[in-house]
Design an enzyme around this catalytic site. Structure first.
Site, PDB file in Angstrom:
ATOM      1  N   GLU A 132       1.416  -5.989  22.950  1.00 56.22           N
ATOM      2  CA  GLU A 132       1.935  -4.428  23.258  1.00 56.22           C
ATOM      3  C   GLU A 132       1.133  -4.077  24.505  1.00 56.22           C
ATOM      4  O   GLU A 132      -0.224  -4.152  24.473  1.00 56.22           O
ATOM      5  CB  GLU A 132       1.838  -3.302  22.062  1.00 56.22           C
ATOM      6  CG  GLU A 132       2.784  -3.496  20.934  1.00 56.22           C
ATOM      7  CD  GLU A 132       2.364  -2.501  19.863  1.00 56.22           C
ATOM      8  OE1 GLU A 132       1.829  -1.352  20.132  1.00 56.22           O
ATOM      9  OE2 GLU A 132       2.834  -2.803  18.939  1.00 56.22           O
ATOM     10  N   ARG A 189       1.912  -4.716  12.211  1.00 61.12           N
ATOM     11  CA  ARG A 189       1.283  -5.110  13.476  1.00 61.12           C
ATOM     12  C   ARG A 189       1.859  -6.165  13.937  1.00 61.12           C
ATOM     13  O   ARG A 189       2.321  -7.294  13.201  1.00 61.12           O
ATOM     14  CB  ARG A 189      -0.361  -5.395  13.590  1.00 61.12           C
ATOM     15  CG  ARG A 189      -1.089  -4.058  13.177  1.00 61.12           C
ATOM     16  CD  ARG A 189      -1.247  -3.171  14.324  1.00 61.12           C
ATOM     17  NE  ARG A 189      -1.751  -1.892  14.391  1.00 61.12           N
ATOM     18  CZ  ARG A 189      -1.419  -0.836  13.921  1.00 61.12           C
ATOM     19  NH1 ARG A 189      -0.322  -0.718  13.365  1.00 61.12           N
ATOM     20  NH2 ARG A 189      -2.506   0.141  14.058  1.00 61.12           N
ATOM     21  N   GLY A 218       0.838  -1.273   0.047  1.00 60.21           N
ATOM     22  CA  GLY A 218      -0.196  -0.087  -0.172  1.00 60.21           C
ATOM     23  C   GLY A 218       0.913   1.281  -0.060  1.00 60.21           C
ATOM     24  O   GLY A 218       2.102   1.287  -0.480  1.00 60.21           O
ATOM     25  N   ARG A 219       0.319   2.421   0.557  1.00 55.12           N
ATOM     26  CA  ARG A 219       0.829   3.739   0.452  1.00 55.12           C
ATOM     27  C   ARG A 219       2.492   3.481   1.180  1.00 55.12           C
ATOM     28  O   ARG A 219       3.250   3.871   0.553  1.00 55.12           O
ATOM     29  CB  ARG A 219       0.220   4.692   1.204  1.00 55.12           C
ATOM     30  CG  ARG A 219      -1.032   4.877   0.571  1.00 55.12           C
ATOM     31  CD  ARG A 219      -1.735   5.837   1.529  1.00 55.12           C
ATOM     32  NE  ARG A 219      -3.236   5.987   1.121  1.00 55.12           N
ATOM     33  CZ  ARG A 219      -4.288   5.058   1.587  1.00 55.12           C
ATOM     34  NH1 ARG A 219      -4.071   4.242   2.502  1.00 55.12           N
ATOM     35  NH2 ARG A 219      -5.653   5.368   1.273  1.00 55.12           N
ATOM     36  N   ILE A 220       2.567   2.961   2.507  1.00 57.41           N
ATOM     37  CA  ILE A 220       3.752   2.865   3.229  1.00 57.41           C
ATOM     38  C   ILE A 220       4.739   1.934   2.661  1.00 57.41           C
ATOM     39  O   ILE A 220       5.792   1.978   2.302  1.00 57.41           O
ATOM     40  CB  ILE A 220       3.367   2.383   4.662  1.00 57.41           C
ATOM     41  CG1 ILE A 220       2.446   3.352   5.359  1.00 57.41           C
ATOM     42  CG2 ILE A 220       4.711   2.175   5.491  1.00 57.41           C
ATOM     43  CD1 ILE A 220       2.237   3.357   6.746  1.00 57.41           C
ATOM     44  N   HIS A 224       7.092   1.064  18.774  1.00 58.50           N
ATOM     45  CA  HIS A 224       5.778   1.508  18.385  1.00 58.50           C
ATOM     46  C   HIS A 224       5.814   2.931  17.803  1.00 58.50           C
ATOM     47  O   HIS A 224       5.079   3.844  18.077  1.00 58.50           O
ATOM     48  CB  HIS A 224       4.476   1.011  18.636  1.00 58.50           C
ATOM     49  CG  HIS A 224       3.248   0.854  17.597  1.00 58.50           C
ATOM     50  ND1 HIS A 224       2.287   0.017  17.823  1.00 58.50           N
ATOM     51  CD2 HIS A 224       3.194   1.491  16.346  1.00 58.50           C
ATOM     52  CE1 HIS A 224       1.494   0.072  16.586  1.00 58.50           C
ATOM     53  NE2 HIS A 224       2.119   0.846  15.867  1.00 58.50           N
ATOM     54  N   ILE A 225       6.785   3.299  17.203  1.00 58.66           N
ATOM     55  CA  ILE A 225       7.096   4.793  16.704  1.00 58.66           C
ATOM     56  C   ILE A 225       7.476   5.201  15.384  1.00 58.66           C
ATOM     57  O   ILE A 225       7.905   6.275  14.982  1.00 58.66           O
ATOM     58  CB  ILE A 225       8.489   5.619  17.678  1.00 58.66           C
ATOM     59  CG1 ILE A 225       9.699   4.755  17.350  1.00 58.66           C
ATOM     60  CG2 ILE A 225       8.157   5.425  18.863  1.00 58.66           C
ATOM     61  CD1 ILE A 225      10.834   5.221  17.738  1.00 58.66           C
ATOM     62  N   ILE A 262       6.988  -3.116  10.477  1.00 55.55           N
ATOM     63  CA  ILE A 262       6.388  -1.932  11.187  1.00 55.55           C
ATOM     64  C   ILE A 262       4.787  -1.931  10.987  1.00 55.55           C
ATOM     65  O   ILE A 262       4.132  -0.797  11.040  1.00 55.55           O
ATOM     66  CB  ILE A 262       6.807  -0.590  10.711  1.00 55.55           C
ATOM     67  CG1 ILE A 262       6.637  -0.435   9.201  1.00 55.55           C
ATOM     68  CG2 ILE A 262       8.381  -0.303  10.842  1.00 55.55           C
ATOM     69  CD1 ILE A 262       6.928   1.108   8.521  1.00 55.55           C
ATOM     70  N   ARG A 310      -2.343  -8.100  -1.651  1.00 62.43           N
ATOM     71  CA  ARG A 310      -3.760  -8.507  -2.055  1.00 62.43           C
ATOM     72  C   ARG A 310      -4.072  -8.575  -3.506  1.00 62.43           C
ATOM     73  O   ARG A 310      -4.394  -9.422  -4.229  1.00 62.43           O
ATOM     74  CB  ARG A 310      -4.782  -7.873  -1.300  1.00 62.43           C
ATOM     75  CG  ARG A 310      -5.295  -8.110  -0.061  1.00 62.43           C
ATOM     76  CD  ARG A 310      -6.215  -7.322   0.528  1.00 62.43           C
ATOM     77  NE  ARG A 310      -5.848  -5.901   0.881  1.00 62.43           N
ATOM     78  CZ  ARG A 310      -6.062  -5.061   1.635  1.00 62.43           C
ATOM     79  NH1 ARG A 310      -7.144  -5.407   2.491  1.00 62.43           N
ATOM     80  NH2 ARG A 310      -5.580  -3.989   1.536  1.00 62.43           N
TER      81      ARG A 310
HETATM   82  C1  GLV Z   1       0.379   2.987  13.640  1.00 66.10           C
HETATM   83  O1  GLV Z   1       0.510   1.848  14.013  1.00 66.10           O
HETATM   84  C2  GLV Z   1      -0.744   3.403  12.638  1.00 66.10           C
HETATM   85  O2  GLV Z   1      -1.686   2.208  12.176  1.00 66.10           O
HETATM   86  O3  GLV Z   1      -0.923   4.405  12.267  1.00 66.10           O
END
Ligand code: GLV
Length: 327
Positions: A271, A242, A158-160, A289-290, A240, A180
């Protein structure tokens, strides 16, 4: 609370500009850090609120939404929304919003940072120096993986995923991806990216695997012992997305037994708990989670969530609110 205005609960402190923006329009309550991570606290206190602006660590369950009899919208301060029961929200007529786009670049930068830190062993090397072991330049010290010509396998394009791929291309990496659906030809061409339908085949062909997919029934524990065994033993894993996309017990075993060479993890299945075997695994970076944590991005996330709330409470047409999730 002032009876003429709507009531909004923000589950914990977020950038002040966002809170002020909402205060112009509503009565705003800001919870204490961590307090509303408890489903019970939320159930007990949600009733007077018209809108909930919540963190990804807040469980917005069926019980919470049933207790929130005035709720019209739940806006997540995150792009991922696996903490929200979207089906139930839909059946109760509660809108759900997330925050796409605004965090893409920050997350792309961060994934690249994790890859560089991991592939060049920065954490171990710094610790070595701090421990007083640096006695002079060493020709064989801390030799890492050079990125040029290596295969980066991205799960979730996706975007990230694409933002990370663009950065990795600039470092000379080849891009493989599993998603997908296949990207449109222009996007694929811009990244010179190769689609791999089978995630196990991507594991075999990648020097680095990066997880950038949402957590769904299809991606839960997608990285299990079979997947890890198919990765080359020099390969690195970055997550990064889940935590639950990885079977953490299997990953810890794989790291301890040198089935793969290292991992950088920004997210964890339970978490804030971290699997105890991951805490002592070799060549493993563990971060709280940053990925989206820049001043600019966190403010933009807040504004996007806040504007969805304002739009819904003002009765704007759903079709004009681009970040609403449809169940
Ligand atoms: C961070 O994990 C988000 O989903 O924005």
């Amino acid at each position: 609370m002032n009876s003429g205005k709507p009531n909004i609960l923000i589950t914990e402190p977020i950038p002040a500009k966002v809170i002020d923006h909402l205060r112009d329009f509503a009565n705003v309550t800001v919870g204490e850090k961590g307090y509303f991570q408890s489903e019970e606290n939320l159930i007990n206190e949600i009733q007077p609120y018209d809108a909930l602006l919540c963190m990804l660590s807040v469980p917005v369950t069926e019980a919470v939404m049933k207790a929130g009899s005035n709720l019209k919208i739940v806006a997540n301060f995150a792009v991922g929304y696996d903490n929200i029961d979207v089906e139930t929200a839909g059946s109760l007529g509660i809108r759900v919003a997330n925050t796409p786009d605004v965090l893409t670049e920050a997350c792309g930068d961060y994934a690249m940072g994790l890859l560089l830190a991991l592939s060049r062993k920065l954490k171990e090397a710094e610790q070595y120096l701090r421990d007083g072991n640096f006695k002079g330049w060493e020709p064989l010290g801390f030799l890492g993986m050079e990125l040029r010509d290596r295969n980066l396998g991205i799960i979730g394009m996706g975007r990230i995923g694409q933002a990370f791929a663009h950065r990795a291309r600039a470092f000379g990496m080849n891009i493989l991806y599993h998603n997908r659906s296949k990207l449109d030809p222009d996007s694929e061409k811009a990244l010179d990216a190769t689609y791999i339908e089978d995630s196990g085949e991507l594991a075999e062909k990648s020097d680095v695997v990066s997880l950038n997919c949402p957590l769904t029934d299809n991606t839960r524990h997608l990285v299990d012992s079979d997947f890890l065994n198919r990765m080359p033993d020099h390969a690195l894993l970055i997550n990064i997305s889940r935590g639950a996309v990885i079977d953490e017990e299997a990953l810890a075993e794989a790291l301890h037994n040198k089935v793969i060479a290292g991992a950088a993890l920004d997210v964890f299945e339970k978490e804030p708990e971290v699997h105890p075997k991951l805490l002592i695994a070799p060549n493993t970076l563990l971060l709280p989670h940053i990925a989206s944590a820049t001043h600019r991005t966190r403010q933009d996330i807040g504004m996007l969530a806040a504007d969805a709330i304002i739009s819904v409470l003002n009765g704007k047409d759903d079709r004009e609110i681009p970040n609403l999730i449809t169940p």
